[in-house]
Design a protein around this motif. Structure first.
Motif, PDB file in Angstrom:
ATOM      1  N   THR B 335      50.130  18.031  29.241  1.00 20.72           N
ATOM      2  CA  THR B 335      49.597  17.421  28.024  1.00 20.72           C
ATOM      3  C   THR B 335      49.780  18.382  26.872  1.00 20.72           C
ATOM      4  OG1 THR B 335      47.955  16.119  29.219  1.00 20.72           O
ATOM      5  CG2 THR B 335      47.510  16.543  26.889  1.00 20.72           C
ATOM      6  N   GLY B 336      50.292  17.852  25.764  1.00 23.52           N
ATOM      7  CA  GLY B 336      50.434  18.654  24.561  1.00 23.52           C
ATOM      8  C   GLY B 336      49.695  17.991  23.419  1.00 23.52           C
ATOM      9  N   ARG B 337      49.806  18.617  22.270  1.00 19.58           N
ATOM     10  CA  ARG B 337      49.168  18.067  21.084  1.00 19.58           C
ATOM     11  C   ARG B 337      50.215  17.963  19.994  1.00 19.58           C
ATOM     12  NH1 ARG B 337      44.697  20.951  17.159  1.00 19.58           N
ATOM     13  NH2 ARG B 337      45.148  19.585  15.404  1.00 19.58           N
ATOM     14  N   VAL B 338      50.263  16.812  19.319  1.00 23.80           N
ATOM     15  CA  VAL B 338      51.221  16.629  18.232  1.00 23.80           C
ATOM     16  C   VAL B 338      50.466  16.485  16.913  1.00 23.80           C
ATOM     17  CG1 VAL B 338      52.934  15.581  19.752  1.00 23.80           C
ATOM     18  CG2 VAL B 338      51.347  14.122  18.523  1.00 23.80           C
ATOM     19  N   GLU B 339      51.172  16.760  15.835  1.00 23.65           N
ATOM     20  CA  GLU B 339      50.551  16.685  14.514  1.00 23.65           C
ATOM     21  C   GLU B 339      50.192  15.256  14.121  1.00 23.65           C
ATOM     22  OE1 GLU B 339      50.072  20.393  14.254  1.00 23.65           O
ATOM     23  OE2 GLU B 339      49.529  19.171  12.515  1.00 23.65           O
ATOM     24  N   GLU B 340      51.066  14.333  14.493  1.00 19.58           N
ATOM     25  CA  GLU B 340      50.886  12.936  14.095  1.00 19.58           C
ATOM     26  C   GLU B 340      49.704  12.312  14.837  1.00 19.58           C
ATOM     27  OE1 GLU B 340      54.558  10.853  14.586  1.00 19.58           O
ATOM     28  OE2 GLU B 340      53.594   8.881  14.528  1.00 19.58           O
ATOM     29  N   GLN B 341      48.930  11.511  14.149  1.00 19.25           N
ATOM     30  CA  GLN B 341      47.857  10.765  14.802  1.00 19.25           C
ATOM     31  C   GLN B 341      48.495   9.606  15.564  1.00 19.25           C
ATOM     32  OE1 GLN B 341      45.419   9.834  16.596  1.00 19.25           O
ATOM     33  NE2 GLN B 341      43.741  10.333  15.192  1.00 19.25           N
ATOM     34  N   LEU B 342      48.499   9.703  16.891  1.00 20.72           N
ATOM     35  CA  LEU B 342      49.128   8.687  17.733  1.00 20.72           C
ATOM     36  C   LEU B 342      48.134   7.633  18.231  1.00 20.72           C
ATOM     37  CD1 LEU B 342      51.367  10.995  19.984  1.00 20.72           C
ATOM     38  CD2 LEU B 342      52.076   9.679  17.972  1.00 20.72           C
ATOM     39  N   HIS B 343      46.838   7.881  18.011  1.00 26.45           N
ATOM     40  CA  HIS B 343      45.811   7.005  18.599  1.00 26.45           C
ATOM     41  C   HIS B 343      46.076   6.830  20.094  1.00 26.45           C
ATOM     42  CE1 HIS B 343      44.126   6.066  14.674  1.00 26.45           C
ATOM     43  NE2 HIS B 343      45.369   5.922  14.239  1.00 26.45           N
ATOM     44  N   SER B 344      46.336   7.929  20.752  1.00 25.06           N
ATOM     45  CA  SER B 344      46.764   7.869  22.153  1.00 25.06           C
ATOM     46  C   SER B 344      45.628   7.495  23.101  1.00 25.06           C
ATOM     47  CB  SER B 344      47.396   9.210  22.570  1.00 25.06           C
ATOM     48  OG  SER B 344      46.506  10.284  22.335  1.00 25.06           O
ATOM     49  N   TYR B 345      44.469   7.164  22.556  1.00 31.48           N
ATOM     50  CA  TYR B 345      43.362   6.712  23.406  1.00 31.48           C
ATOM     51  C   TYR B 345      43.442   5.195  23.638  1.00 31.48           C
ATOM     52  CZ  TYR B 345      41.840   5.807  18.640  1.00 31.48           C
ATOM     53  OH  TYR B 345      41.797   5.411  17.335  1.00 31.48           O
ATOM     54  N   ARG B 346      44.438   4.535  23.089  1.00 32.72           N
ATOM     55  CA  ARG B 346      44.520   3.102  23.248  1.00 32.72           C
ATOM     56  C   ARG B 346      45.905   2.696  23.743  1.00 32.72           C
ATOM     57  NH1 ARG B 346      44.420   1.876  16.710  1.00 32.72           N
ATOM     58  NH2 ARG B 346      46.634   2.228  16.367  1.00 32.72           N
ATOM     59  N   GLY B 347      46.005   1.463  24.209  1.00 37.34           N
ATOM     60  CA  GLY B 347      47.282   0.993  24.746  1.00 37.34           C
ATOM     61  C   GLY B 347      47.212   0.845  26.252  1.00 37.34           C
ATOM     62  N   LEU B 348      48.269   0.355  26.830  1.00 38.30           N
ATOM     63  CA  LEU B 348      48.319   0.149  28.283  1.00 38.30           C
ATOM     64  C   LEU B 348      48.714   1.461  28.962  1.00 38.30           C
ATOM     65  CD1 LEU B 348      48.201  -2.072  30.527  1.00 38.30           C
ATOM     66  CD2 LEU B 348      50.688  -2.212  30.294  1.00 38.30           C
ATOM     67  N   PRO B 349      47.899   1.978  29.856  1.00 38.35           N
ATOM     68  CA  PRO B 349      48.288   3.198  30.562  1.00 38.35           C
ATOM     69  C   PRO B 349      49.630   3.033  31.266  1.00 38.35           C
ATOM     70  CG  PRO B 349      45.979   2.696  30.985  1.00 38.35           C
ATOM     71  CD  PRO B 349      46.554   1.501  30.259  1.00 38.35           C
ATOM     72  N   ALA B 350      50.433   4.082  31.253  1.00 34.74           N
ATOM     73  CA  ALA B 350      51.732   4.068  31.946  1.00 34.74           C
ATOM     74  C   ALA B 350      52.572   2.871  31.531  1.00 34.74           C
ATOM     75  CB  ALA B 350      51.527   4.111  33.462  1.00 34.74           C
ATOM     76  N   ASP B 351      52.611   2.574  30.243  1.00 36.10           N
ATOM     77  CA  ASP B 351      53.415   1.435  29.790  1.00 36.10           C
ATOM     78  C   ASP B 351      54.905   1.769  29.750  1.00 36.10           C
ATOM     79  OD1 ASP B 351      52.596   1.726  26.194  1.00 36.10           O
ATOM     80  OD2 ASP B 351      53.207   3.211  27.696  1.00 36.10           O
ATOM     81  N   ALA B 352      55.237   3.063  29.723  1.00 35.43           N
ATOM     82  CA  ALA B 352      56.631   3.475  29.626  1.00 35.43           C
ATOM     83  C   ALA B 352      57.002   4.386  30.788  1.00 35.43           C
ATOM     84  CB  ALA B 352      56.879   4.196  28.301  1.00 35.43           C
ATOM     85  N   ILE B 353      58.214   4.227  31.285  1.00 36.72           N
ATOM     86  CA  ILE B 353      58.649   4.991  32.455  1.00 36.72           C
ATOM     87  C   ILE B 353      60.094   5.432  32.289  1.00 36.72           C
ATOM     88  CG2 ILE B 353      59.436   2.958  33.762  1.00 36.72           C
ATOM     89  CD1 ILE B 353      58.094   4.362  36.261  1.00 36.72           C
ATOM     90  N   CYS B 354      60.412   6.584  32.852  1.00 35.85           N
ATOM     91  CA  CYS B 354      61.796   7.056  32.885  1.00 35.85           C
ATOM     92  C   CYS B 354      62.204   7.148  34.353  1.00 35.85           C
ATOM     93  CB  CYS B 354      61.922   8.415  32.214  1.00 35.85           C
ATOM     94  SG  CYS B 354      63.572   9.132  32.361  1.00 35.85           S
ATOM     95  N   TRP B 355      63.208   6.373  34.735  1.00 38.54           N
ATOM     96  CA  TRP B 355      63.685   6.331  36.118  1.00 38.54           C
ATOM     97  C   TRP B 355      64.919   7.214  36.335  1.00 38.54           C
ATOM     98  CZ3 TRP B 355      60.538   4.259  39.510  1.00 38.54           C
ATOM     99  CH2 TRP B 355      59.802   3.087  39.236  1.00 38.54           C
TER     100      TRP B 355
END
Lengths: 166, 575
Positions: B335-355
């Motif tokens: 886990t890192g921290r970015v400058e931009e406010q991503l509102h990363s507390y919302r959304g569908l968990p694990a909505d994106a994947i790299c295979w």
């Protein structure tokens, strides 16, 4: 993660050491009197410590404003080990302040708490700091009165965060 | 007198519920027994409360099992880069041995099983992952092909309402996903953009979470807390999907708080009956057909605990393989921290994947692949308590302002990789400790090999590179399997295969030694895959097994969907 963290702090050897010297109690009434006396003794120190961790600011109240010290004292009544940690930790704070921790200036209190925060992991000051910090923060941020200035203003349900997202 | 039920299923999780549903569809009368409780989303889940952040998935009487563990391996300084830590307390494991994290095996007992607390990834195995031994000389081959399982993936996806991308990549399909994919949340969009700068392609993760209303259930409202229990029913956990439909058939009875303790065999390769304890009373019931679906720890435990003169090593364990070949969750999170406010507390968990690295030869220098997901919500960085205790150190005014300044700025990448079976990772019975009913506890033994560490290091480095590309100046927290044992996905302990000397069950889950005993959970997996979540595969296998049991035949193998949307395979008519 929370339960794992608390388990790391309250390791058996550390807590066994704390129990040494815990007065035996013959019955519930005696225990109750002992707890009340203990609470009265440590309550000012505990409140001052928690308010140093979580002071009042322009946006949200202090730990005392949100009744955290009382809640933690009440919680400790069911847990002799935790009671003992509170007693010993508050005794240490008063010793460090060379008097009553609650009577020290805010600056002195901050210096003492900062020292505890960096001290030996296996020592009482550090364990007291870490455990009380964890418990205080959990109680504090479980209260909507503490959410001032945060982008979150409500629990996740029943509304969720439906699209479109800003 | 005719037995009251045609089939008894032990365990109401992913496999047991799918099996029960399909058998009921074939008009068999089914009894499902589960040691745990029913959960009521309206009263048991806490996401509407101000203190919602305090716990994970709720516990109720009987909803957690007890396990013991063998000695964990020593940690070596050469692998210090793989230690778990966070910014607030430093190293999480301050000892020099691998540590059990919480219960170690994270599992829910109850109606719905571990799907109640799962995130809800709905993955198909990579076709190449089913031939690990033939093609790569490791683990064991699955005794069926992807094409043979494919129609059953379709069946499970259709029942659940899986939302997935149009392009399925290497996991070819004979029919589209039932529902369109979820849009990326802002955090995942940010991660995907960073990934493209590293030539990592991110795509919508197939999810058992509704992107549209479906089957009487509402669409997801993106509260970001799937693993705490879904109160609105969009998450496709087994209780609101297979269990609901099985009970609706009128042919399936489900009994919670019913723990099976005994399997009684007759002399001619048959199970006669089982014993179980319900509300403190021991009961016996005839089992013309017995299906075990209690998971890769509890299923072998039950078999091993039932020794007799006929089965001295436990029921169905003539091969000695019951409990062996345990595969666990090899994981890493940064886990890192970015400058931009991503509102990363919302959304569908694990909505994106790299295979990208998921194929068995996807990671250079080692056999066995891995996959990466956008993990911020899944890791619980969704509220002020998490930030105050894991992201922002210190105390006082700086702490409070730090929580205000950082909430929503955390960005996490998670990875899960292949775990190959080894001789030191297995399930046995604890010789001393028993549960309240007198059954020996399962004892979990685990060892990571050098190959596992190579995979783990690749996962860690890639996560860190990705966060750096995403603009993170600082890593806040890392957590991995090297120094902590924390498994949700476990497999392999009653593996299927064609050779009765090296496997416990055949391609249809039927045990080699007992003709009316089947296994319908991840115990049967001969390999773990490159990090795929197993629930959908468990369900597809169970449905296929049920077809074979009930009719003697299965849907023929599918063919891939053509460009014009048609399929050449017979499976398409089913989907």
């Amino acid at each position: 993660m929370r339960r794992r963290f608390l388990a790391r702090l309250l390791t058996l050897p550390f807590m066994a050491g704390l129990l040494a010297g815990l007065p035996g109690v013959a019955n519930a009434a005696t225990l109750n009197r002992a707890l009340v006396a203990s609470d009265r003794n440590i309550a000012p120190t505990l409140a001052a410590f928690l308010d140093t961790l979580l002071p009042r600011d322009a946006t949200s109240g202090s730990a005392s404003d949100l009744a955290i010290p009382n809640a933690i004292l009440t919680e400790s009544h069911n847990d002799p080990l935790f009671t003992r940690l509170l007693q010993v930790g508050c005794q240490w704070l008063d010793l460090a302040a060379e008097g009553r921790f609650a009577d020290a200036t805010p600056r002195v209190r901050e210096v003492i708490v900062a020292w505890a925060a960096e001290s030996d992991w296996d020592g009482v000051p550090r364990r007291f700091y870490e455990l009380l910090r964890q418990r205080a923060l959990e109680r504090y941020y479980s209260n909507p009165a503490a959410w001032g200035g945060l982008p979150l203003t409500r629990p996740p349900q029943p509304i969720g965060y439906p699209e479109p997202w800003a | 007198m005719k037995p009251r039920f045609d089939a008894v299923v032990v365990g109401a999780g992913a496999g047991g519920s799918a099996m029960a549903w399909r058998l009921a569809q074939h008009r068999l009368r089914v009894l499902v027994l589960d040691a745990g409780p029913r959960f009521d989303p309206a009263t048991d889940y806490r996401l509407h409360r101000p203190d919602w952040e305090l716990g994970g998935f709720p516990e109720k009487r009987g909803s957690t099992g007890r396990y013991t563990f063998g000695d964990m391996q020593r940690l070596e300084s050469e692998h210090d880069d793989l230690r778990s830590w966070n910014r607030v307390i430093g190293r999480l494991n301050k000892t020099e041995r691998r540590e059990i994290s919480g219960p170690g095996y994270h599992h829910v007992r109850g109606i719905g099983g571990s799907t109640l607390h799962f995130t809800g990834e709905a993955h198909r195995m990579h076709p190449a992952a089913l031939r690990m031994h033939s093609d790569f000389g490791v683990a064991a081959d699955w005794p069926l092909t992807y094409a043979e399982l494919e129609p059953y993936y379709c069946a499970a996806e259709r029942l659940i309402g899986v939302a997935g991308p149009k392009d399925p990549g290497e996991r070819w399909r004979s029919a589209p996903y039932p529902l369109p994919p979820h849009r990326f949340c802002r955090a995942s969009s940010h991660l995907a953009a960073a990934g493209s700068r590293l030539n990592m392609h991110w795509t919508a993760n197939p999810r058992a979470a509704l992107s549209l209303p479906y089957d009487g259930r509402p669409a997801c409202n993106y509260c970001a807390n799937c693993s705490r229990g879904c109160p609105i029913g969009d998450k496709g956990s087994a209780d609101v999907t297979f269990v609901r439909h099985a009970e609706h058939s009128g042919l399936c009875e489900i009994r919670p708080y019913a723990q099976v303790t005994g399997i009684e065999t007759s002399g001619n390769r048959k199970i006669a009956s089982i014993r179980y304890v319900e509300n403190g009373k021991t009961r016996r019931i005839e089992a013309p057909l017995l299906v075990l679906a209690a998971g890769a720890i509890e299923t072998p435990r039950l078999l091993l605990a039932n020794r007799s003169r006929a089965y001295p090593r436990g029921v169905a364990n003539g091969s000695g393989q019951v409990g062996r070949n345990l595969m666990e969750t090899l994981y890493w999170q940064s886990t890192g921290r970015v400058e931009e406010q991503l509102h990363s507390y919302r959304g569908l968990p694990a909505d994106a994947i790299c295979w990208e690295f998921n194929r068995p030869n996807g990671i250079p220098g080692v056999v066995g692949g891995c996959r990466f997901t956008s993990a911020t919500q899944e890791l619980g960085l969704v509220g002020p308590i998490a930030y105050a205790t894991r992201v922002v150190s210190g105390f006082g005014a700086k702490l409070k302002q730090g929580v205000r300044d950082t909430l929503g700025h955390a960005l996490s990448v998670g990875a899960i990789g292949e775990f190959l079976p080894n001789a030191d990772t297995f399930v046995s019975l604890d010789e001393k400790r028993k549960d309240s009913l007198g059954m020996p506890l399962a004892r979990i033994h685990s060892r990571l090999t050098e190959q596992d560490l190579i995979r783990l290091r690749f996962m860690a480095r890639t996560c860190r590179d990705l966060l750096q590309a995403a603009g993170s100046k600082e890593i806040l927290e890392e957590y991995g399997a090297y120094d902590t044992y924390s498994s949700t996905h476990v497999f392999g302990t009653c593996r299927m295969g064609e050779d009765a000397r090296t496997s416990v069950a055949n391609a249809f889950g039927k045990t080699h030694e007992i003709d009316n005993l089947f296994i319908a959970d991840a115990s049967v997996f001969p390999s773990s895959g490159g990090g795929e979540s197993p629930a959908l595969t468990i369900q597809a296998l169970a449905i296929r097994m049920a077809d074979k049991i009930a009719t003697g035949s299965v849907i023929p193998p599918s063919s891939p969907l053509k460009q014009d949307g048609s399929s050449g395979g017979a499976g398409a008519r089913f989907c």
